[in-house]
Each structure stands twice: as structure tokens, then as C-alpha cells.
Design an enzyme around this catalytic site. Structure first.
Site, PDB file in Angstrom:
ATOM      1  N   GLU A  16       0.962  -1.201  -0.093  1.00 37.78           N
ATOM      2  CA  GLU A  16       0.002  -0.089   0.278  1.00 37.78           C
ATOM      3  C   GLU A  16       0.787   1.157  -0.010  1.00 37.78           C
ATOM      4  O   GLU A  16       0.521   2.295  -0.536  1.00 37.78           O
ATOM      5  CB  GLU A  16      -0.944   0.065   1.147  1.00 37.78           C
ATOM      6  CG  GLU A  16      -2.136  -1.057   1.072  1.00 37.78           C
ATOM      7  CD  GLU A  16      -1.699  -2.366   1.762  1.00 37.78           C
ATOM      8  OE1 GLU A  16      -0.601  -2.464   1.885  1.00 37.78           O
ATOM      9  OE2 GLU A  16      -2.268  -3.119   1.988  1.00 37.78           O
ATOM     10  N   HIS A 696      17.942   5.831 -11.903  1.00 37.10           N
ATOM     11  CA  HIS A 696      17.068   5.597 -10.832  1.00 37.10           C
ATOM     12  C   HIS A 696      16.305   7.000 -10.481  1.00 37.10           C
ATOM     13  O   HIS A 696      15.403   6.888  -9.586  1.00 37.10           O
ATOM     14  CB  HIS A 696      18.004   5.090  -9.417  1.00 37.10           C
ATOM     15  CG  HIS A 696      18.758   4.026  -9.594  1.00 37.10           C
ATOM     16  ND1 HIS A 696      20.092   4.194 -10.270  1.00 37.10           N
ATOM     17  CD2 HIS A 696      18.182   2.935  -9.282  1.00 37.10           C
ATOM     18  CE1 HIS A 696      20.182   2.874 -10.411  1.00 37.10           C
ATOM     19  NE2 HIS A 696      19.324   1.962  -9.842  1.00 37.10           N
TER      20      HIS A 696
END
Ligand code: GLN
Ligand code: ZN
Length: 757
Positions: A16, A696
Site C-alpha cells: 500500500e 534511478h
């Protein structure tokens, strides 16, 4: 007898936190909404721990991105380039974690590094001569209070001062010891505040104590803690170590005024010996890490009870715990709806480890533990063999010898043959393999999984993506192409699925960095290649272009390191079994017209033993041969690439060269370029592609920025050995940033080429 854990996974049972954070990054939800999700996760995790009967529940193990970065913010050690952007506290934090490119400015992220011997990455704090370490943030206090409101007096967890200072990167002339005084003061204040809030125990994580320590390290550690422990303000201080043993500083550790010492009895080979030899201080609580915090197999109670019995010969004040934070294992088996009960009974994820601790506690207190139902059930799991072995594979692996690990002719001769064959321009450009895994790519995979589309439709879509990817690369003007890896969910899981001996989980996600999670497969039995794995896609991609198409495989050491390994055979045996399967694939690709094959060893470095004395005997002596075995059978004109997701291999540079690949690409953009000096000093013979920009982060590097990087490289690497590429695969990036980034990369290469020929 009490129980505790060092930390609980913080991403939520179903990731989540990842999803909420990513929505926040895309500006789809507000900071309040993100914070609400975070709080729900914490409360859920707290409830699980509470109901398991755990005695000391950690807090502040939660993080929006990374615990080391949290500590840097807590201590005010945040570079000005982030704080001066004028963003909210949360956004400043994310700017340091991920970089920021927007109307407030353009800054790169802080460097990221592997967390000791795990696949978790931490953010490297940056300290310069102006940095002033002092208690700044309030997260540990807020989270302690939050849990207290839910009726739990937690044990706040904070990265310790020594480890923090050791992990930081120093930009100026000052070093760790110059900040010892300030850090000690900040931690003293931290204890004072936590005491005022009512904390009983505070856990300071000091994993750096399990690495090789010099005399200066030991005195730094001592001097910091003498100061901190001089006034604990009434809280009990636990110094928590993990990932190994503290052989270099055990006596100093025991002599300091800690109330608890946390030792790892799973990875700490010497932990028990240290206690047997030097005893354990009376009045100090031993926090004994006996349940493996890194692997998913059920604890073997008989063995663990044995260790506990031995420990009780030295102290009765024992708190049973996990060997490290449960950050490194998935949350709960409850969501594994597809694994059979026969398999699941062998596994314990974070939630189940809580139960194991409760059961172990019960067994320790029981008069006849062997007669309890828990013990009997557990003993049954560990008796006899879980699997039917693959005799052919076992024999093959047992028979391997030096000639299987040697590729002929030797490197220099191959290099000549390959230059002749490929006729690539100076500074050939390439990528690391994957292209953006867009929504539609993921949706296609999901649709196939749910049976909404046929296998033929699924494959057609992948072919379409490959074709698009190939023409995109041709348009951009790259020299060595890739097919884009659209068929892969993950560089290890994909291969695992094509290998016999693997088991897959559905929801066993583990945080890798920030919002990135991985789902390591489980090595259940002996490994063998069930079918060709990549040949179909590589062959198709090659058919679309005249440029060389790199075949793309994951290497045996990485597959092993990113799986949950077996504990019933050695890592070496598993690595060789996997190597044999990958070798078959390499030869198959070659036979199908693929002339360049990249075998990624993204994770080779991360399982390097933390202590230098163990590097070769426990690891490199089989890891390097495993890689060599994969490619020792190819023709001289076939070019073997490898890729690594880091550049911290200065100290094993010879071993990296010894992998005997023809080309190696690695991360270099986030770290300084010292690795290049090391390559030069060691006359590194493998051709190299140090990443010229950081994938990244979502920012687009400019052409000039890339040129600057390449020119720096050229000062240290001879022109005929230098490749130009991003620093890792592009799968986590969007197309919108990938295309301009690669265009800039190719433009930079062309200009440098012109300037150098
Ligand atoms: N070939 C892989 C990719 O490009 C390598 C990924 C990695 O090194 N982590 O995605
Ligand atoms: Zn990589």
C-alpha cells in the site's frame, strides 16, 4: 523470557505504501492522503505485532523511503541543495531520495548503496565541513506517541550514531570522528526526549559493528557511546547488531554501559563463540537474534532451543528475537492464495515469524518442550527430505573442474577477433537491457495471467513492443541493441519461471529501495532448465535489425542472491546448478544467431561476506567460477557482456576481471569516479561501460552533462575499451524521459567520437 523483533516490513501487506507514494509523486493524491495511508499501515502492523504477543514492539521502523535518510533528516545532515529548494519537509525529503526537477530547481538524488549484504538499498548521507549534526526532526517521537495512543509502549528504533557516521559520505576535509561529539550530543537529546515521552527501551542499530573494524573505528565507536551512555535519562539503551558477529569489538561492547546488547546468532558465525569465550556482562540483557530475518523457511525449533540452552549457560536475561529487521522478508503468508498447504507449511514470512517467536518462548518455558504440539509439528517439518532430487544435475555439478571454468582463447585474442567481427564505432553505445515497463506492458502481462487474452495474443503484443523498441533504438542511433525485456516481470523471477526447482509466490514482496519492491522466488529443489527461456524473443528481435542484438540473461550468482535460497544444500551447489541451466541458454542463443550475450550479475557484490577474511573462501571461490562456467563454452567471436548495479568493486577488482567477460557495464553516475582510477591502476582488461547517467531518477541528463562524464572517463580508460551506456536498465523509467535521455547519450557519444578521432 521475552520476545522482540528488530523491525517490521513497512510497505504494507499489499504494498500500500508503494502505491500511495507513487500516486503522490504523480500528484494524484495529496501529502495528507499519503500520510493517512502510512498511518493505516503502521496501525495495521502494530495490531499484528500486538496480537502475536510480542513483548517489545519496535516503532520508527517505518519510513517513507529509507531509514538512513530518515536519520540524516533527524540529525539535520541534509545537503543545502535540497533544503534550499524551498519545498515542504516531505518534498525536501523526497528530493534528496529521488532527485528533483521542477520549477524550484534541478538537483540529483543522493547516492544509493546496498545495505550491507542485502538487496535493500539505503540512501548515502552526505556530510560536508559546514554540516552541523544536531537533533532536528521529530519522527521517532511522533511515531512513539502515535503507538502509545494505540496503547502500545514501543521500543523506538534509530540507526546508531556510529553506523550513521560510518555510512555517510564526507565531501570536505572533515571525517567521521570530527562529528562524533555533535552526534553524541544529538543522540543524548534523543534519549532525553524519548525518556520524557515514557519510552522504556531505545534500540540503536549498529550493523557497522559486524564489519571489519580498525583500531580507529573501535575508538570512534567507544568515544561516541561513552558520551551517549554517560546520561541515558532513565531509558534503557539497546545496541542492536545484525548481519554478522561483532568479533572485532566484543569486549569493548560489553564494557560499555549498554542495558541490552543485540547479537545475531544466524549470520553471526562467531556470536556464540564470543559469549562462550568472554562471557556476557551481568545486568545486561542479551537480545538474541535466533529467528532468521532474511529467509522464509520455518525456524528449526530443535536447533534454536539448543542455541538458547547454550546461551542460558551464560545469562538468564535473554530476549528472543529475529536475526535482523524483517524488512528483508515479505509480510504475511495470508495473501498467498495459490501455494499449497504442503508448501506453505515450510514457510514463515514476517507475520509468521512473530508466531515462531511466541512458540519458541513457550517452548523455552515448557518443562518438556519436546512433548509440546508446537515442537512435534515443527520437528516433523525438518525431518527427512522435503524434495525429490534431480540426480543428473547433482552429478553434473559435482563433476565440474578447472577446464569447465576456462574460456579459450584468452581475452586479448578474443578482443581482436570481436573488434574485427563487429566493427563497432569508437565508444559504442548501448543500453543495459530493459526499456520502460509501461502501463500497457504490465496490463498485457496481467491480462494473460488472468486468462483474459490468449497466449498468442500475449506474444503478439510482446513482438509489437519489441519491434517498436528496435526501431526506436535505430532512430536514436544506438550501436548495440536490446529487445527491451517486455516479457519479463523481473530479471530473476522470469528465469525462475523457466527453471525447474523454483517456486513462486504471489504476494511475497520485499522492499528493494524506496517504492521499488521485488518478489524473490524460492529455490525449492534442484535447478534445471525446463525450456529455452529467451531464445524466441532475442531471435525475433535480431531478425528486425542488422545491428547486433544483445541476448539478455541473468547470471547464476544474481539469480541465487535474489532468490530465497535453500538451506539444505550449500549456496555453491545451488549456484552451480543455476549456472548449468544458464549455460545451456547461452549456447542456445549462440546457436540461434545471437552474437552478443549479456549475463547480468547485478547482485554479485551484495552477498560478498562483510568480512574480508571470508570473501574468497566463503564466496568468490565459487561465485566467479559459476559465472565463468556460464560462458566458457561459447565461440571466441561471441561477445559476452556482464552488468553490475554498483561500482563498489574496487577491492575485488581482480575477481571482476577474472569473470573473464568481454565487456562490463556498471553504475558509476551516482558515485564518484574513483572506480575508474582503480581500473586504470589495475590494468583492467575487460572493456567497460561505466554508466553515464542515473536511471534511478526521473531527471533527463543533458548532452553536455553526459559529455563531461565521458571525458572524465576517457582520462582513465583507454578509448578502445570504453562503452557508453546508462547505468542500469530503463524498466522503471517512463518513455518521456527515456527517449530524450538516450538521444542526449547518443549525441554526446557522437561528439566525443569526433573529438577523439
Ligand atoms: N538487464 C536488466 C535490465 O536492463 C538489468 C537490470 C539490473 O541490473 N538490475 O533491466
Ligand atoms: Zn543494474
Amino acid at each position: 523470557m521475552k520476545t522482540t523483533i528488530i523491525g517490521y516490513p513497512r510497505i504494507g501487506d499489499l504494498r500500500e505504501l508503494k502505491f500511495a507514494s507513487e500516486k503522490y509523486f504523480r500528484k494524484e493524491i495529496t501529502a495528507d492522503e499519503l500520510e493517512r495511508t502510512a498511518k493505516e499501515i503502521r496501525q495495521h502492523d502494530l495490531a499484528i505485532q500486538k496480537s502475536s504477543g510480542l513483548d517489545y514492539i519496535p516503532s520508527n521502523d517505518f519510513s517513507y523511503y529509507d531509514g538512513v535518510l530518515d536519520t540524516a533528516f533527524l540529525l539535520g545532515a541534509v545537503p543545502e541543495r535540497y533544503t534550499s529548494l524551498g519545498l515542504s519537509e516531505l518534498d525536501t525529503y523526497f528530493a534528496a531520495a529521488r532527485g528533483y526537477q521542477g520549477d524550484k530547481g534541478d538537483v540529483r538524488a543522493l547516492a544509493m548503496k546496498k545495505w550491507f549484504n542485502t538487496n535493500y538499498h539505503y540512501i548515502v548521507p552526505e556530510i560536508d565541513d559546514e554540516t552541523e549534526i544536531k537533533l532536528n526532526g521529530s519522527k521517532p517521537f511522533d511515531l512513539f506517541s502515535e503507538a502509545l495512543e494505540s496503547g502500545v509502549k514501543t521500543k523506538p528504533v534509530i540507526i546508531g550514531a556510529y553506523t550513521f557516521l560510518k555510512l555517510a559520505r564526507y565531501k570536505g576535509s572533515k571525517k567521521a570522528e570530527d562529528f562524533a561529539e555533535q552526534a553524541a550530543k544529538a543522540y543524548t537529546e534523543l534519549l532525553e526526549k524519548l525518556a520524557a515521552l515514557g519510552a522504556e527501551w531505545v534500540q540503536l542499530d549498529e550493523p557497522s559493528l559486524v564489519t571489519d573494524m580498525t583500531a580507529e573505528d573501535i575508538s570512534l565507536f567507544k568515544s561516541i557511546y561513552e558520551k551517549i551512555l554517560a546520561d541515558k535519562h532513565g531509558v534503557k539503551v539497546l545496541v542492536q547488531t545484525y548481519f554478522g558477529d561483532v568479533r572485532d569489538c566484543y569486549s569493548e561492547l560489553c564494557a560499555l554501559d549498554f542495558d541490552g546488547i543485540g547479537l545475531d546468532f544466524v549470520e553471526g558465525k562467531e556470536s556464540l563463540n564470543l559469549i562462550s569465550k568472554y562471557g556476557f556482562p551481568t545486568g545486561t540483557v542479551l537480545f538474541a537474534g535466533v529467528v532468521n530475518g532474511k529467509n522464509i523457511w520455518r525456524n528449526n525449533y530443535a536447533g534454536t532451543l539448543d542455541i538458547i540452552a547454550k546461551l542460558r549457560g551464560f545469562t538468564d536475561d535473554i530476549v528472543l528475537g529475529t536475526s535482523c529487521s524483517l524488512l528483508h522478508v515479505p509480510c504475511t503468508l495470508d495473501n498467498e492464495s495459490k501455494l499449497s498447504a504442503d508448501i506453505k507449511k515450510h514457510f514463515a514470512y514476517a507475520a509468521e515469524k512473530l508466531t515462531e517467536l511466541a512458540e519458541l518462548k513457550k517452548l523455552v518455558l515448557a518443562e518438556k518442550p519436546e512433548e509440546t504440539a508446537e515442537f512435534v509439528r515443527n520437528a516433523a517439518l525438518h525431518s527427512g527430505s522435503r524434495i525429490e532430487g534431480n540426480e543428473a544435475v547433482r552429478q553434473k555439478v559435482a563433476s565440474l573442474g578447472e577446464k569447465d571454468f576456462t574460456r579459450l582463447p584468452e581475452f586479448a585474442e578474443r578482443e581482436k577477433i570481436q573488434k574485427e567481427r563487429f566493427k563497432l564505432p569508437l565508444f559504442p553505445t548501448t543500453t543495459i537491457g530493459s526499456f520502460p515497463q509501461t502501463k500497457e506492458v504490465k496490463a498485457n502481462r496481467a491480462a494473460r495471467r488472468k486468462g483474459e487474452i490468449t497466449q498468442a495474443e500475449y506474444e503478439q503484443f510482446i513482438e509489437k513492443k519489441i519491434a517498436e523498441c528496435v526501431s526506436l533504438q535505430e532512430e536514436i542511433g544506438l550501436d548495440v541493441l536490446v529487445h527491451g525485456e517486455y516479457e519479463r516481470n523481473d530479471m530473476v523471477e522470469y528465469f525462475g519461471e523457466c527453471l525447474d526447482g523454483y517456486i513462486f509466490t504471489e504476494k511475497a514482496w520485499v522492499q528493494s529501495y524506496g517504492t521499488r519492491c521485488v518478489k524473490p522466488p524460492v529455490i525449492w529443489g534442484d535447478i534445471s532448465r525446463a525450456r529455452p527461456m529467451t531464445v524466441r524473443w532475442s531471435k525475433y528481435a535480431q531478425s528486425l535489425t542488422n545491428k547486433p542484438m544483445k541476448g539478455m540473461l541473468t547470471g547464476p550468482v544474481t539469480i541465487l542472491n535474489w532468490s530465497f535460497p535453500r538451506e539444505d544444500i550449500t549456496l555453491k551447489e545451488s549456484a552451480f546448478q543455476i549456472a548449468h541451466a544458464i549455460r545451456e541458454e547461452v549456447l542456445d542463443l549462440e546457436a540461434n544467431g545471437i552474437s552478443i550475450i549479456q549475463v547480468d550479475e547485478a547482485a554479485l557484490r551484495e552477498k560478498l561476506p562483510l568480512r574480508r577474511a571470508d570473501w574468497h573462501k566463503d564466496y568468490l571461490d565459487w561465485a566467479i567460477p559459476a559465472f565463468r562456467y556460464v560462458h566458457s563454452g561459447v565461440k571466441p567471436q561471441t561477445q559476452i557482456h556482464t552488468h553490475m548495479c554498483y561500482s563498489e568493486f574496487a577491492d575485488i577488482i581482480k575477481d571482476i576481471d577474472d569473470m573473464d567477460a568481454d565487456v562490463i557495464t556498471f553504475e558509476a553516475s551516482r558515485s564518484d569516479l574513483t572506480i575508474l582510477d582503480v581500473l586504470k591502476e589495475n590494468s583492467f582488461r575487460t572493456e567497460v561501460g561505466p554508466g553515464v547517467y542515473d536511471i534511478h531518477s526521473p531527471r533527463v541528463p543533458s548532452k553536455d552533462e553526459i559529455k563531461t562524464a565521458v571525458n572524465k572517463m576517457l582520462g582513465r580508460i583507454s578509448a578502445d575499451k570504453l562503452w557508453i551506456n546508462p547505468d542500469c536498465g530503463l524498466k522503471t523509467r517512463g518513455t518521456e524521459e527515456t527517449v530524450p535521455s538516450l538521444e542526449n547519450l547518443v549525441a554526446a557519444a557522437k561528439e566525443v567520437r569526433n573529438e577523439n578521432s
